[in-house]
Write a protein that holds these residues in place. Structure first.
Motif, PDB file in Angstrom:
ATOM      1  N   LYS B  40      34.851  31.974  43.083  1.00 36.97           N
ATOM      2  CA  LYS B  40      36.082  32.600  42.573  1.00 36.97           C
ATOM      3  C   LYS B  40      36.642  33.615  43.574  1.00 36.97           C
ATOM      4  CE  LYS B  40      33.879  34.251  39.012  1.00 36.97           C
ATOM      5  NZ  LYS B  40      32.485  33.915  39.341  1.00 36.97           N
ATOM      6  N   THR B  41      35.755  34.493  44.038  1.00 35.27           N
ATOM      7  CA  THR B  41      36.198  35.486  45.013  1.00 35.27           C
ATOM      8  C   THR B  41      36.700  34.795  46.279  1.00 35.27           C
ATOM      9  OG1 THR B  41      34.642  37.126  44.193  1.00 35.27           O
ATOM     10  CG2 THR B  41      35.435  37.433  46.429  1.00 35.27           C
ATOM     11  N   THR B  42      35.954  33.817  46.715  1.00 34.73           N
ATOM     12  CA  THR B  42      36.330  33.105  47.934  1.00 34.73           C
ATOM     13  C   THR B  42      37.720  32.486  47.785  1.00 34.73           C
ATOM     14  OG1 THR B  42      33.994  32.606  48.243  1.00 34.73           O
ATOM     15  CG2 THR B  42      35.556  31.373  49.591  1.00 34.73           C
ATOM     16  N   PHE B  86      40.932  44.812  44.217  1.00 34.44           N
ATOM     17  CA  PHE B  86      39.556  44.464  44.598  1.00 34.44           C
ATOM     18  C   PHE B  86      38.548  44.926  43.557  1.00 34.44           C
ATOM     19  CE2 PHE B  86      42.030  44.785  48.432  1.00 34.44           C
ATOM     20  CZ  PHE B  86      41.585  43.744  49.224  1.00 34.44           C
ATOM     21  N   GLN B  87      37.434  44.218  43.554  1.00 30.36           N
ATOM     22  CA  GLN B  87      36.352  44.558  42.640  1.00 30.36           C
ATOM     23  C   GLN B  87      35.900  46.016  42.816  1.00 30.36           C
ATOM     24  OE1 GLN B  87      33.203  41.728  42.898  1.00 30.36           O
ATOM     25  NE2 GLN B  87      32.030  42.634  41.245  1.00 30.36           N
ATOM     26  N   ASN B  88      35.711  46.421  44.075  1.00 26.75           N
ATOM     27  CA  ASN B  88      35.289  47.815  44.276  1.00 26.75           C
ATOM     28  C   ASN B  88      36.415  48.669  44.854  1.00 26.75           C
ATOM     29  OD1 ASN B  88      35.079  46.299  46.502  1.00 26.75           O
ATOM     30  ND2 ASN B  88      32.905  46.665  46.845  1.00 26.75           N
ATOM     31  N   PHE B 163      43.716  39.581  41.101  1.00 25.42           N
ATOM     32  CA  PHE B 163      42.696  40.542  40.663  1.00 25.42           C
ATOM     33  C   PHE B 163      41.325  39.903  40.818  1.00 25.42           C
ATOM     34  CE2 PHE B 163      45.217  43.741  38.307  1.00 25.42           C
ATOM     35  CZ  PHE B 163      46.416  43.080  38.160  1.00 25.42           C
ATOM     36  N   ASP B 164      40.430  40.551  41.556  1.00 25.27           N
ATOM     37  CA  ASP B 164      39.072  40.026  41.655  1.00 25.27           C
ATOM     38  C   ASP B 164      38.123  40.905  40.848  1.00 25.27           C
ATOM     39  OD1 ASP B 164      36.831  38.625  42.293  1.00 25.27           O
ATOM     40  OD2 ASP B 164      36.636  39.440  44.319  1.00 25.27           O
ATOM     41  N   GLU B 165      37.768  40.469  39.683  1.00 24.70           N
ATOM     42  CA  GLU B 165      36.872  41.222  38.801  1.00 24.70           C
ATOM     43  C   GLU B 165      37.174  42.716  38.828  1.00 24.70           C
ATOM     44  OE1 GLU B 165      32.855  40.149  38.472  1.00 24.70           O
ATOM     45  OE2 GLU B 165      33.075  38.254  39.550  1.00 24.70           O
ATOM     46  N   PRO B 166      38.364  43.077  38.407  1.00 19.20           N
ATOM     47  CA  PRO B 166      38.792  44.480  38.558  1.00 19.20           C
ATOM     48  C   PRO B 166      37.982  45.456  37.717  1.00 19.20           C
ATOM     49  CG  PRO B 166      40.350  43.260  37.205  1.00 19.20           C
ATOM     50  CD  PRO B 166      39.392  42.251  37.774  1.00 19.20           C
TER      51      PRO B 166
HETATM   52 MG   LIG Z   1      33.256  37.386  43.015  1.00 20.88          MG
END
Ligand SMILES: [Mg+2]
Ligand SMILES: Nc1ncnc2c1ncn2[C@@H]1O[C@H](COP(=O)(O)OP(=O)(O)OP(=O)(O)O)[C@@H](O)[C@H]1O
Lengths: 234, 251
Positions: B40-42, B86-88, B163-166
């Motif tokens: 997913k992130t990729t 981003f996630q972080n 949105f990547d796992e926000p």
């Molecule tokens: Mg990911």
């Protein structure tokens, strides 16, 4: 042996201080060229190219193992020979030239490590966020990454600078006339009788320089480190 | 508006994306679900050219190119029209909340400073941070940082926000504030592609849910189709596991 003459410390200071600019100028030259080369070395190490990285690592490893004084003589005697092979005669170049070359070679290796560590301490996510925001690679670097690198690198840079100052005192061995060189000259003229006074005067000068360097860069660091979490002193 | 076809991406010979195609229309809220490591992130990173896909094409509002042969100009154009959360968070640590938002406007889009500041303030107000303009990221909570991240993404009026796992790096009690902001963006008609494990958000807000596994899209449909009548066994298994976890959380 003659008695100790504290007042001669002031005489020595008065005579040595005019040579302070030589010490400072060679340091400045070294810092400039050494940092520049250090940046290139750090870059070679960070980038993925295996050949450049290996070369950079070898350079850093080799130069780190050589004492400054050995390097100084290698450069002083070796560089003219080397250049002569290309038909360039640098035998008459000033001593300061050889000093700057020597210490730039050594300083570069130190700086490469300082810069690399600083660069790698910054989360690469910030670069990606900057690119995502539409900044170019270069804008991301100098607006986001570099300012943070500088803050991280400053304490180590300051240390390296103080070390450079101290090691630089070895330059007198090839006859350079900086503060140390002048001090040695005074001792020679007086047939060694005022050695202690001269060395005390030199200590005072180096001590004052260290104070200025550390205070100056400490202030700069405080000024630049906005936004960084104050980490409890360990 | 945004269409990608047949994305392939490998890391050192390991194929992570095995031909993913995705179509996003204006106003779509697409939620991507899938187990950890499914790519997913990729996928999101490829859309933003943070990774370069080896194969596949992208069609984005007039820009049409193969991933492989996209020029620097095209990449920059696509990035300028997308927001990425981003996630972080990835906030610029040396910039205040406000400067984090203005950076992309002033530096990348050459918006005059005054206008940029106004727009940035509006964006920060929208995510509920009107009292935190001059705070540095290190002075903000995780939830506040992520809201700055969202403000940074929306201030540029992007065509689509990724949105990547926000919320997955946030403490549970801070998840709600970020999800609420995302919900209100969705209500205002923003186009969003959201990778998340928040099933409630997927059910309530998504216009389409995409389920990924092993580098491919296994199944997609409306939230109702995916959650009530999943067809693929992998989807069923995934949902069963996740929803049970959710259930266990709530007791
Ligand atoms: Mg990911
Ligand atoms: N830079 C990289 N180098 C090598 N392998 C990578 C890299 N980035 C991701 N991978 C691999 O690609 C696979 C998919 O990763 P990805 O981050 O896209 O998964 P994900 O679906 O986002 O998972 P999660 O839900 O845990 O975030 C993983 O197996 C991961 O190990």
């Amino acid at each position: 042996m003659r008695p100790f003459h504290p007042e001669f410390i002031f005489t020595a200071l008065r005579q040595i201080l005019p040579y302070l600019w030589v010490t400072i100028a060679t340091m400045a030259g070294t810092v400039f060229f050494g940092s520049l080369a250090g940046i290139l070395l750090a870059r070679a190490k960070i980038r993925r190219g295996p050949v450049l990285r290996a070369l950079s690592e070898i350079y850093i490893y080799v130069t780190r193992c050589i004492p400054s004084i050995v390097m100084l003589f290698i450069v002083y005697y070796g560089l003219p020979e080397f250049m002569l092979a290309f038909g360039i005669d640098i035998n008459n170049f000033s001593k300061a030239f050889f000093v700057i070359v020597t210490f730039s070679i050594l300083f570069a290796a130190n700086m490469a490590e300082v810069f690399r560590a600083a660069y790698e301490s910054i989360d690469p996510g910030q670069r990606e966020a900057a690119l995502s925001a539409g900044l170019s690679e270069w804008q991301a670097f100098y607006r986001i990454i570099l300012p943070q690198c500088i803050v991280v690198a400053l304490p180590n840079f300051t240390n390296a600078l103080v070390n450079l100052m101290k090691e630089g005192s070895l330059s007198y061995t090839i006859g350079m006339l900086d503060v140390m060189g002048k001090g040695q000259l005074m001792i020679g003229i007086n047939h060694g009788s005022y050695s202690l006074e001269v060395y005390l005067a030199l200590s005072l000068i180096y001590w004052a320089m260290t104070l200025v360097i550390e205070h100056g860069f400490g202030t700069l660091e405080k000024h630049l480190s906005k936004g960084r979490k104050i980490v409890a002193a360990s | 508006m945004l269409e990608v076809k047949d994305i392939h991406k490998s890391y050192s010979g390991n194929e992570i994306l095995k031909g993913v195609s995705l179509k996003v229309e204006k106003g779509d809220i697409i939620v991507i679900l899938g187990p950890s490591g499914s790519g997913k992130t990729t996928l999101l990173r490829c859309l933003n050219f943070l990774e370069r896909a080896e194969k596949g094409s992208i069609d984005f509002d007039g820009i049409h190119t193969e991933f492989k042969s996209a020029t620097g100009h095209q990449i920059n154009e696509i990035r300028k029209r997308t927001g990425f959360v981003f996630q972080n968070y990835n906030l610029f640590a040396n910039k205040t909340a406000l400067q984090n938002v203005t950076e992309g406007l002033i530096v990348a889009r050459k918006v005059p400073k005054k206008e940029a500041v106004d727009r940035a303030k509006q964006a920060l107000d929208k995510v509920g941070l009107s009292d935190r303009y001059d705070y540095y990221p290190s002075q903000l909570s995780g939830g506040q940082q992520q809201r700055v991240g969202i403000a940074r993404a929306i201030a540029v009026n992007p065509d689509v926000i990724l949105f990547d796992e926000p919320t997955s790096a946030l403490d549970p009690e801070l998840v709600g504030e970020v999800l609420n902001v995302m919900k209100s963006l969705a209500e205002e008609g923003a186009t969003m592609v959201v990778v998340t494990h928040e099933m409630g958000f997927a059910q309530d807000v998504a216009s389409r849910v995409v389920f990924m596994d092993g580098g491919t899209i296994v199944e997609e449909g409306t939230p109702h189709e995916i959650f009530s009548r999943p067809r693929d066994p992998r989807t069923i298994q995934f949902l069963r596991r996740i929803l049970r976890e959710d259930y266990e959380y709530s007791i």
